[in-house]
Structure formats: C-alpha cells, structure tokens
Write a protein that holds these residues in place. Structure first.
Motif, PDB file in Angstrom:
ATOM      1  N   VAL A  77       0.869  -1.175   0.000  1.00  0.00           N
ATOM      2  CA  VAL A  77       0.000   0.000   0.000  1.00  0.00           C
ATOM      3  C   VAL A  77       0.904   1.223   0.000  1.00  0.00           C
ATOM      4  O   VAL A  77       1.831   1.315   0.823  1.00  0.00           O
ATOM      5  CB  VAL A  77      -0.930   0.023   1.237  1.00  0.00           C
ATOM      6  N   ALA A  78       0.679   2.148  -0.924  1.00  0.00           N
ATOM      7  CA  ALA A  78       1.467   3.374  -0.974  1.00  0.00           C
ATOM      8  C   ALA A  78       0.903   4.361   0.042  1.00  0.00           C
ATOM      9  O   ALA A  78      -0.212   4.854  -0.112  1.00  0.00           O
ATOM     10  CB  ALA A  78       1.447   3.976  -2.374  1.00  0.00           C
ATOM     11  N   GLY A  79       1.664   4.646   1.085  1.00  0.00           N
ATOM     12  CA  GLY A  79       1.173   5.532   2.121  1.00  0.00           C
ATOM     13  C   GLY A  79       1.064   6.971   1.670  1.00  0.00           C
ATOM     14  O   GLY A  79       0.093   7.659   1.959  1.00  0.00           O
ATOM     15  N   GLN A  80       2.083   7.439   0.910  1.00  0.00           N
ATOM     16  CA  GLN A  80       2.089   8.846   0.528  1.00  0.00           C
ATOM     17  C   GLN A  80       2.945   9.045  -0.720  1.00  0.00           C
ATOM     18  O   GLN A  80       3.678   8.151  -1.133  1.00  0.00           O
ATOM     19  CB  GLN A  80       2.659   9.697   1.664  1.00  0.00           C
ATOM     20  N   ARG A  81       2.803  10.221  -1.304  1.00  0.00           N
ATOM     21  CA  ARG A  81       3.681  10.644  -2.395  1.00  0.00           C
ATOM     22  C   ARG A  81       4.496  11.820  -1.862  1.00  0.00           C
ATOM     23  O   ARG A  81       3.952  12.849  -1.482  1.00  0.00           O
ATOM     24  CB  ARG A  81       2.883  11.067  -3.626  1.00  0.00           C
ATOM     25  N   LEU A 101       0.869   1.640  -7.913  1.00  0.00           N
ATOM     26  CA  LEU A 101       0.229   2.068  -6.670  1.00  0.00           C
ATOM     27  C   LEU A 101      -0.189   3.532  -6.734  1.00  0.00           C
ATOM     28  O   LEU A 101       0.543   4.374  -7.248  1.00  0.00           O
ATOM     29  CB  LEU A 101       1.190   1.883  -5.494  1.00  0.00           C
ATOM     30  N   GLU A 102      -1.352   3.816  -6.171  1.00  0.00           N
ATOM     31  CA  GLU A 102      -1.837   5.173  -6.015  1.00  0.00           C
ATOM     32  C   GLU A 102      -1.771   5.519  -4.536  1.00  0.00           C
ATOM     33  O   GLU A 102      -2.316   4.798  -3.704  1.00  0.00           O
ATOM     34  CB  GLU A 102      -3.272   5.290  -6.526  1.00  0.00           C
ATOM     35  N   PRO A 103      -1.085   6.612  -4.168  1.00  0.00           N
ATOM     36  CA  PRO A 103      -0.870   6.895  -2.746  1.00  0.00           C
ATOM     37  C   PRO A 103      -2.140   7.343  -2.041  1.00  0.00           C
ATOM     38  O   PRO A 103      -3.002   7.997  -2.621  1.00  0.00           O
ATOM     39  CB  PRO A 103       0.173   8.018  -2.772  1.00  0.00           C
ATOM     40  N   LEU A 104      -2.206   7.023  -0.759  1.00  0.00           N
ATOM     41  CA  LEU A 104      -3.344   7.464   0.048  1.00  0.00           C
ATOM     42  C   LEU A 104      -3.247   8.940   0.392  1.00  0.00           C
ATOM     43  O   LEU A 104      -4.269   9.618   0.532  1.00  0.00           O
ATOM     44  CB  LEU A 104      -3.416   6.644   1.339  1.00  0.00           C
ATOM     45  N   LEU A 105      -2.033   9.453   0.544  1.00  0.00           N
ATOM     46  CA  LEU A 105      -1.821  10.834   0.962  1.00  0.00           C
ATOM     47  C   LEU A 105      -0.882  11.542  -0.008  1.00  0.00           C
ATOM     48  O   LEU A 105       0.026  10.927  -0.565  1.00  0.00           O
ATOM     49  CB  LEU A 105      -1.219  10.889   2.368  1.00  0.00           C
ATOM     50  N   ASP A 106      -1.099  12.829  -0.167  1.00  0.00           N
ATOM     51  CA  ASP A 106      -0.204  13.661  -0.969  1.00  0.00           C
ATOM     52  C   ASP A 106      -0.054  14.989  -0.240  1.00  0.00           C
ATOM     53  O   ASP A 106      -0.708  15.973  -0.574  1.00  0.00           O
ATOM     54  CB  ASP A 106      -0.768  13.856  -2.375  1.00  0.00           C
ATOM     55  N   LEU A 107       0.811  14.980   0.780  1.00  0.00           N
ATOM     56  CA  LEU A 107       0.962  16.122   1.669  1.00  0.00           C
ATOM     57  C   LEU A 107       2.274  16.871   1.449  1.00  0.00           C
ATOM     58  O   LEU A 107       2.627  17.743   2.249  1.00  0.00           O
ATOM     59  CB  LEU A 107       0.887  15.651   3.130  1.00  0.00           C
ATOM     60  N   ARG A 108       3.028  16.503   0.421  1.00  0.00           N
ATOM     61  CA  ARG A 108       4.325  17.115   0.119  1.00  0.00           C
ATOM     62  C   ARG A 108       5.276  17.001   1.314  1.00  0.00           C
ATOM     63  O   ARG A 108       6.006  17.940   1.651  1.00  0.00           O
ATOM     64  CB  ARG A 108       4.165  18.558  -0.338  1.00  0.00           C
ATOM     65  N   LEU A 109       5.267  15.834   1.966  1.00  0.00           N
ATOM     66  CA  LEU A 109       6.103  15.613   3.143  1.00  0.00           C
ATOM     67  C   LEU A 109       7.579  15.534   2.762  1.00  0.00           C
ATOM     68  O   LEU A 109       7.934  15.048   1.697  1.00  0.00           O
ATOM     69  CB  LEU A 109       5.703  14.312   3.837  1.00  0.00           C
TER      70      LEU A 109
END
Length: 574
Positions: free
Chosen positions: A517-521, A536-544
């Motif tokens: 599972v992709a947690g984030q991008r 995979l498509e990430p669940l989050l995209d928060l620019r972390l």
C-alpha cells in the motif's frame, strides 16, 4: 443488537438500497447467477456464425446501399470500444466517382510497387489476385483516427500511445460483422501511402487513415478467405497461437520460480463483494477503498494494529556535499527513535503502532567511486530483513521508515537504474538543499550509474544492484518487504527510499506487489515514477519531507480507520 449463540454480537442488517438508474444487481445476485448476463443460445449461435462467415469481399454488385442500412453499419462502428472512451474514429463516406477513381489509381500503383518488391513468382501471384473493389463498390468508407488529443490526456494512451488506432480497428471489425449480418459485403483496402490518401480527403494534420473500406452488395460468396483459397496463406490452428501465462520458453532460461503467491481471483472478488453489501455508495472511500480491498483480499480485515519498522543506514557521501546536514544527524535521529521521541516514533505512537528500530550499519565506500556493499553483506542484510518482516507481519500492518543522511541520493540512484531515468529526472532539492547541491547529487548519480553500466551483470540482479548502488538500509528494507509478503502481510510504504526497496523486492518476487500500500507521495522527483512502476496510487499527498516513516504512519492510521468502516458499517445483506 442480535446476539449469536457463540456469544458474539451480530451486526444489524438493513434493506439494500437499489439505484433507480444504472446497474441494479448486487454482489449476491451476481455471485448466485454469474451467467445471468448471457444472451439466449440462439443469439449466441448467430453471433458465432456471423464471426465465422465474415469475409473480405472484393467483388460487388452496383446496386445502391439504402441509407438506413448504411447508418446501421456506421452505428455498429460507433459502438466499438475505445481507449479512455475517446471515440477517436471519424468516418468519411465516399460516393463521388472522381474521388473513388483517384483512390483506385493509388491502389493500383501501390499493388504494382509491392509486386515489384517480391521475387518473380510471388510478384506474379500477387498480380493475379484482386485485392480491392474500390471501383466496383457503390460506397467507400475511410475510417480515420483523430490523434490530435495528446496521448497523456487520454486515459490509457500514456502507456499504449497507439491504442487510439486500435480502437478504430475495433470500429472496423464491428462494421464488418454488422455488414455480414445484413448481407452486405465489406473489404478493407490498405494499398495506399497514408499521406497520399490523407491528402486526397483533405485530412488535417494529426488525423490519420486506416485504409479504405469498400461497402456494397457482394458479387461473390466465398466459403473461405480469399488469400487462403488462393494459396497465399493458411489459417493457423488455434493451439499454435494460444500460450499459457507467458511466452513459450526458447533458448532463454526461464525466470526463477516465485516463492510468493498473490491473492487469487476468489479472494479479490470476495473483497469487492464485501464492500458491495455496505450501506454506502460503491467506492465511497475512493482511493482508500482500493487499499482496503487489497487488505481484505489478504484476509486481514480485522488487523488494524501493527509495527513501524524504522531502519537506519550511513553513507560515505560527506565529501560529495550532497546533504545540508552532517552525517552525525543520522545517529542523533537514531537515538531519538530508540527513545520514542523522533518524528517517526511519535507518529507511530499516534497511529497505535509499535516501533522497532534497526541499525543496518554503514556503507563500505563512497557510492560515486566504489561499491557501497559487498555481495555477501547485501545477502546477509536481505536475509535479516526477511526474518524481521515475517515476524512483524504476524503482528499486523507493517509500516516502513528509514533514517540516513544522504539516502535520498542513494534512493534516486537506485530509481534511475531501475527505471532508466536521467539523473535530472530522478533527483530533487531534498531537505534544505539548493541548486548547486542538486548538481552535485546529479554528478554522484551519473558516476554511480557509469560504474553500474560498465560491470558484468550476470549474477542476482537485485543483490548486484544493491551492492553497486545501494546502502545497508535499502538491502534490509528489501528483505522486510519480501518477508512480510511471504508471511501474507500488508506493507505500508513511506517515501522514495522505502518505495525503491519495495520495487527491488517486486523485481525479485513479483507477487510481493499485491501486499503493498502506498502511504504517501513525497516531494522527491522520482517517487511518483517508482509508485507508477509498482502500480500504486498513494493514500496521501501532503508534500512531506519528514522521512522516518511519518507518512507511512499517517497512512496506516487512515487505513486502519478505513478497515473499521468496512468491518463495522451496517450491511444490506447478511
């Protein structure tokens, strides 16, 4: 709430809402009658009869084709499947005798040119064949493909840019079958220079033709394809063109047999069926629903606890000045993580995850100049990671994190190698970096890739790549992914480094992809490309930019909430 005989509580059952439009079936009804969509036997027999009797017609009667009949044939073409529902076909109907004659002259000239390119006997045989009925048929239909929309703007064409042309070919097949069912003849003529035919019809740039279709009442009723009857070719037996699972092995050695197995179709469909009976709209949770389905297919719907596996590694890259922070920061973060006070450890606690910190060690050399790890060291790290991943999977979700100054450059190097990227497409600014630092990163990657390209690559490709281009935490994390997948667990990825490790694991064991599972991008340039390679498509995209598994922990918390929603929402069927 009803209570079952075993003392557990049974969830209440509600009436399933039936939509007023669209598909009114349910997963239960589809499971009970999987053939309910089937046409009656007589209709199926007729379809196969039409397919079997379709012929490429070259000889026509001059009688006109009624307008309503022409429209039905065109409508059949317009009902064809198309990539991204783009409907790229355009039908130019030609009944002008002057245009038809010019097209026929083009086809005649091309037939002669093709005959001249063959040996004498084959050339004469070709000239004996009637290959078109352009002059005889009362109608010509030129199927054009409007390709002016950028491939990236049409769903499905970014990966298969020519699928718009294939869609138009599907339209031709639909028209061919409709014509045969109506008693009309249709012939497909491709004896044209595409640019010349386009110029004849005044097509704009970006619109291409798939040849000329002749349409009319046939003056022949061939029992078999014309070229087959003429001895030009024969239809191959079906068994010669059907392969099982992959291309038949030739002199190339087959790949090693995978030790992992992805969930089977029954498990995948059962997970989707479970969502179908919720008192909720289909795919109500969007991307999260897809991740939940993946977890449910693995039989882990009840596992909302888990572990953050946080792995540290050191890299001999200080002299390259590719990080805004000194190497000593790695050990500072490592100490904070062990004390439960690093950002990753705090995020794990907030998500209800335990934290397991691993010091994977130090690279043996500067990545730009020499191999960071020996083959033996890589194998040992992968083996240790596999044991860790297997044990962690038994305790629930496995979230991944990493610690290591300079490891984004290492991750970008591995990504560039795996995906054939230019260094400029793989590396970004990173944390607190500037443009000059980016140039130094690119230089490191270029030199490392040059070393990789120059070496003899005849061993284990994953082990060799990690030894030449990787670092200790990458080898260990690759093992964690493999071990967790082998144990049937779910792995939640964080940023570029953990995703690259997952991609290496999938290169070794493709079935491991079903456990990810992709947690984030993240902000790293190569990260979306690596996730794309993993499908995979990430669940989050928060620019972390945090690293340390922070994104994986946030996503694990979101995933746990989604699993509870799936598990506890009222059902519309038992």
């Amino acid at each position: 709430m009803a209570k079952q005989t075993d003392g557990t509580h049974r969830l209440p059952v509600a009436q399933r809402p039936v939509p007023l439009i669209g598909d009114q079936s349910s997963a239960a009804s589809r499971a009970a009658a999987p053939q309910a969509w089937q046409f009656p036997q007589a209709a199926r027999d007729a379809l196969y009869a039409v397919i079997s009797a379709r012929r490429d017609i070259r000889r026509y009667r001059p009688a006109a084709v009624p307008d309503d009949l022409l429209r039905r044939v065109l409508e059949a073409g317009h009902l064809a499947p198309s990539v991204g529902h783009s409907q790229p076909w355009r039908f130019v109907v030609v009944n002008d005798s002057a245009v038809r004659e010019r097209a026929a002259l083009m086809a005649d000239a091309e037939r002669l040119a093709q005959a001249a390119s063959l040996d004498a006997n084959s050339g004469r045989q070709l000239l004996d064949l009637q290959l078109d009925g352009i002059r005889e048929a009362p109608l010509g239909i030129v199927v054009c493909c409007d390709r002016r929309a950028p491939a990236a703007g049409v769903l499905g064409r970014a990966t298969f840019p020519d699928s718009d042309v294939w869609s138009c070919a599907s339209a031709i097949e639909n028209m061919w079958l409709a014509a045969r069912a109506e008693g009309l003849g249709l012939g497909w003529v491709t004896l044209f220079r595409p640019d010349e035919l386009a110029a004849l019809l005044g097509l704009p740039d970006g619109v291409v033709t798939l040849g000329w279709l002749c349409l009319g009442w046939p003056d022949e009723l061939p029992p078999a394809p014309g070229l087959e009857r003429a001895g030009w070719s024969r239809r191959l037996p079906l068994d010669e063109v059907v392969f099982s699972n992959r291309w038949p092995a030739t002199e190339v050695a087959p790949p090693p047999r995978s030790r992992l197995r992805a969930p089977g179709p029954d498990d995948v469909v059962a997970a989707r069926d479970e969502a179908d009976v919720l008192l909720a709209a289909p795919s109500a949770l969007g991307v999260l629903d897809g991740a939940i389905n993946r977890v449910a297919a693995l039989g882990l719907l009840d596992r909302t606890d888990g572990t953050l596996v946080l792995v540290a590694g050191r890299h001999q890259l200080g002299a390259e000045r590719i990080s805004a922070y000194p190497d000593e920061v790695t050990d500072e973060v490592l100490r904070a993580a062990r004390a439960g006070r690093s950002a990753g450890a705090v995020a794990a606690a907030a998500a209800g995850l335990t934290v397991e910190v691993v010091d994977a060690g130090t690279s043996q050399g500067n990545l730009a100049l020499t191999d960071p790890l020996s083959v033996e060291a890589v194998r040992d790290l992968i083996q240790r990671g596999e044991a860790h991943g297997s044990a962690a999977a038994a305790r629930g979700l496995v979230a991944l994190g990493e610690i290591g100054i300079g490891n984004t450059t290492v991750a970008a190097t591995l990504a560039a190698s795996l995906l054939q990227l230019r260094p400029s497409d793989a590396v970004g600014l990173g944390s607190s970096a500037d443009s000059e630092m980016v140039e130094r990163k690119q230089s490191v990657i270029e030199r490392a890739l040059a070393r990789w390209a120059a070496r003899q690559q005849d061993g284990d490709p994953v082990v060799d790549r990690l030894g030449c281009l990787g670092g200790p935490e990458f080898a260990y994390l690759t093992g964690v992914v493999l071990g967790a997948a082998a144990a049937g667990g779910v792995v939640v990825l964080d940023g570029l480094a953990t995703s690259v490790a997952a991609l290496l694991a999938v290169r070794r064991e493709p079935a491991a992809a079903a456990h990810l599972v992709a947690g984030q991008r993240s902000r790293e340039r190569a990260h979306p490309l690596v996730l794309g390679a993993l499908g995979l498509e990430p669940l989050l995209d928060l620019r972390l930019r945090a690293g340390e598994g922070v994104g994986a922990c946030l996503a694990a918390q979101l995933l746990a909430s989604g699993l509870r929603i799936r598990r506890d929402t009222i059902r519309t069927a038992p």
